[in-house]
Motif scaffolding. Structure first.
Motif, mmCIF file in Angstrom:
data_model
loop_
_atom_site.group_PDB
_atom_site.id
_atom_site.type_symbol
_atom_site.label_atom_id
_atom_site.label_comp_id
_atom_site.label_asym_id
_atom_site.label_seq_id
_atom_site.Cartn_x
_atom_site.Cartn_y
_atom_site.Cartn_z
ATOM 1 N N UNK A 94 46.597 30.040 33.561
ATOM 2 C CA UNK A 94 45.502 29.710 32.652
ATOM 3 C C UNK A 94 44.181 29.626 33.410
ATOM 4 N N UNK A 95 44.244 29.160 34.656
ATOM 5 C CA UNK A 95 43.037 29.040 35.457
ATOM 6 C C UNK A 95 42.583 30.388 36.013
ATOM 7 N N UNK A 96 43.547 31.264 36.356
ATOM 8 C CA UNK A 96 43.233 32.584 36.908
ATOM 9 C C UNK A 96 43.966 33.663 36.098
ATOM 10 N N UNK A 97 43.431 33.988 34.916
ATOM 11 C CA UNK A 97 44.153 34.909 34.025
ATOM 12 C C UNK A 97 43.890 36.392 34.286
ATOM 13 N N UNK A 98 42.935 36.706 35.147
ATOM 14 C CA UNK A 98 42.499 38.094 35.302
ATOM 15 C C UNK A 98 43.263 38.827 36.395
ATOM 16 N N UNK A 99 43.467 40.114 36.172
ATOM 17 C CA UNK A 99 44.030 40.969 37.218
ATOM 18 C C UNK A 99 42.895 41.454 38.120
ATOM 19 N N UNK A 100 43.265 41.950 39.301
ATOM 20 C CA UNK A 100 42.248 42.497 40.195
ATOM 21 C C UNK A 100 41.545 43.690 39.554
ATOM 22 N N UNK A 101 42.307 44.511 38.823
ATOM 23 C CA UNK A 101 41.700 45.688 38.178
ATOM 24 C C UNK A 101 40.558 45.288 37.256
ATOM 25 N N UNK A 102 40.794 44.260 36.429
ATOM 26 C CA UNK A 102 39.793 43.883 35.438
ATOM 27 C C UNK A 102 38.546 43.283 36.081
ATOM 28 N N UNK A 103 38.672 42.784 37.301
ATOM 29 C CA UNK A 103 37.527 42.191 37.980
ATOM 30 C C UNK A 103 36.785 43.176 38.873
ATOM 31 N N UNK A 104 37.503 44.135 39.444
ATOM 32 C CA UNK A 104 36.943 44.904 40.555
ATOM 33 C C UNK A 104 36.691 46.384 40.296
ATOM 34 N N UNK A 105 37.231 46.924 39.210
ATOM 35 C CA UNK A 105 36.930 48.322 38.898
ATOM 36 C C UNK A 105 36.535 48.422 37.434
ATOM 37 N N UNK A 106 35.649 49.383 37.096
ATOM 38 C CA UNK A 106 35.258 49.543 35.694
ATOM 39 C C UNK A 106 36.463 49.891 34.823
ATOM 40 N N UNK A 107 36.386 49.551 33.591
ATOM 41 C CA UNK A 107 37.479 49.829 32.657
ATOM 42 C C UNK A 107 37.480 51.305 32.261
ATOM 43 N N UNK A 108 38.438 51.655 31.425
ATOM 44 C CA UNK A 108 38.576 53.004 30.872
ATOM 45 C C UNK A 108 38.826 54.020 31.990
ATOM 46 N N UNK A 109 38.007 55.060 32.068
ATOM 47 C CA UNK A 109 38.313 56.141 33.010
ATOM 48 C C UNK A 109 38.080 55.736 34.459
ATOM 49 N N UNK A 110 37.195 54.792 34.687
ATOM 50 C CA UNK A 110 36.948 54.355 36.061
ATOM 51 C C UNK A 110 36.319 55.414 36.932
ATOM 52 N N UNK A 111 35.498 56.283 36.362
ATOM 53 C CA UNK A 111 34.829 57.311 37.149
ATOM 54 C C UNK A 111 33.530 57.707 36.487
ATOM 55 N N UNK A 112 32.651 58.355 37.250
ATOM 56 C CA UNK A 112 31.406 58.857 36.677
ATOM 57 C C UNK A 112 31.711 60.106 35.868
ATOM 58 N N UNK A 113 31.466 60.060 34.572
ATOM 59 C CA UNK A 113 31.712 61.221 33.719
ATOM 60 C C UNK A 113 30.588 62.216 33.946
ATOM 61 N N UNK A 114 30.948 63.425 34.359
ATOM 62 C CA UNK A 114 29.932 64.425 34.690
ATOM 63 C C UNK A 114 30.017 65.616 33.740
ATOM 64 N N UNK A 115 28.886 66.271 33.580
ATOM 65 C CA UNK A 115 28.785 67.424 32.692
ATOM 66 C C UNK A 115 29.306 68.662 33.422
ATOM 67 N N UNK A 116 30.441 69.184 32.975
ATOM 68 C CA UNK A 116 31.074 70.308 33.674
ATOM 69 C C UNK A 116 30.179 71.538 33.715
ATOM 70 N N UNK A 117 29.328 71.710 32.700
ATOM 71 C CA UNK A 117 28.470 72.894 32.660
ATOM 72 C C UNK A 117 27.389 72.869 33.747
ATOM 73 N N UNK A 118 27.195 71.709 34.388
ATOM 74 C CA UNK A 118 26.190 71.606 35.455
ATOM 75 C C UNK A 118 26.822 71.679 36.839
ATOM 76 N N UNK A 119 28.092 72.074 36.903
ATOM 77 C CA UNK A 119 28.826 72.101 38.164
ATOM 78 C C UNK A 119 28.932 73.497 38.764
ATOM 79 N N UNK A 120 28.176 74.453 38.238
ATOM 80 C CA UNK A 120 28.310 75.842 38.674
ATOM 81 C C UNK A 120 28.142 76.037 40.165
ATOM 82 N N UNK A 121 27.194 75.348 40.783
ATOM 83 C CA UNK A 121 26.939 75.532 42.223
ATOM 84 C C UNK A 121 28.031 74.909 43.078
ATOM 85 N N UNK A 122 28.952 74.155 42.463
ATOM 86 C CA UNK A 122 30.036 73.513 43.192
ATOM 87 C C UNK A 122 31.405 74.115 42.853
ATOM 88 N N UNK A 123 31.418 75.083 41.962
ATOM 89 C CA UNK A 123 32.671 75.675 41.479
ATOM 90 C C UNK A 123 33.115 76.812 42.402
#
Length: 284
Positions: free
Chosen positions: A97-126
């Protein structure tokens, strides 16, 4: 006897000498005038020389160590001081009750956990532009800080399972994959700890064990110079919930803070867990 009244003739060499001396005097005078004007303009408060100030999207979030503007400091490189001390929240090995959180919920962003990037702007890296990718999820890029946290959480989940989601087992990973990923995480963290090369001096403290004095180092009380994690947390959420990131201007060696700095000029909109500001001297 006829008197010659014509003026005495001056040889051409005398003309050249006089002209040279006059030219040198004029040039010396010009250099002196220009030099004095430069010195006066540089010392004037109204100098037009550009200056870069350490700023933050929120005026109230300037750190204690960045209160003095520096013409050499890039705004995305601003640092603050952070005191390391025991965090009971992170030390907890069981959910309660005092420490209900997991490390994930405290230390990494939720959902995808990554910077969502526009694939159409990745041509120079493809490397394979003629072969369309078959990913069924949004294309994301990792930021090293959160990748490090992911690896640390993965390693921790092997020991303290009760307050960790344990991504590997949650996705039905086999033992071979788990071992391979664990080895990768150890190696990844080792190299990046060397990369960061935190040079904080952790002073030894004298402690007593069974009445015997010992010098020991535990790092508690050491003050570290740190970068603000909030811009990274903010851009994770913005890229997923508002707009994917245009990568067309990105090149190797450009960090997320520098690349996305202008996007944060309007301030922060997403809350960051309190644990991220624990121990900060001043405010963020």
């Amino acid at each position: 006897m006829t008197k010659n009244n014509s003026p005495t003739s001056i040889s051409p060499s005398v003309h050249i000498t006089v002209l040279t001396i006059a030219t040198l005097l004029i040039l010396s005078l010009l250099i002196l005038i220009i030099g004095l004007s430069r010195i006066l303009s540089d010392s004037s408060p109204s100098s037009n020389c550009p200056q870069i100030y350490i700023t933050n999207p929120q005026p109230s979030s300037l750190s204690a160590s960045s209160s003095s503007p520096s013409s050499q400091q890039k705004p995305w490189d601003a640092t603050h001081l952070r005191l390391y001390n025991d965090s009971q929240t992170l030390l907890a090995t069981h959910k309660s009750a005092q420490y209900p959180l997991t490390w994930e919920s405290m230390l990494i962003p939720t959902k995808l956990g990554g910077l969502v990037i526009n694939e159409s702007t990745m041509g120079h890296l493809d490397k394979y532009p003629d072969k369309p990718a078959h990913n069924t999820r949004k294309l994301t890029a990792a930021v090293t800080m959160f990748h490090q946290m992911h690896c640390l959480i993965t390693l921790r989940s092997l020991i303290f399972k009760e307050n960790s989601m344990d991504h590997e087992h949650g996705h039905g990973a086999g033992e071979h994959h788990l071992n391979k990923h664990t080895a990768h995480c150890f190696e990844y963290l080792a190299q990046l700890i060397m990369c960061a090369a935190d040079d904080t001096i952790e002073i030894p403290k004298k402690i007593l064990r069974d009445g015997v004095a010992w010098w020991a180092v535990d790092g508690i009380g050491a003050v570290h110079q740190c970068k603000d994690p909030r811009p990274l947390w903010e851009m994770f959420h913005r890229s997923e919930e508002e707009k994917s990131i245009d990568m067309s201007r990105w090149r190797d060696g450009i960090g997320a803070r520098e690349y996305l700095w202008k996007e944060l000029k309007d301030g922060y909109r997403y809350e960051m867990p309190e644990i991220w500001t624990s121990g900060v001297i001043g405010s963020l």
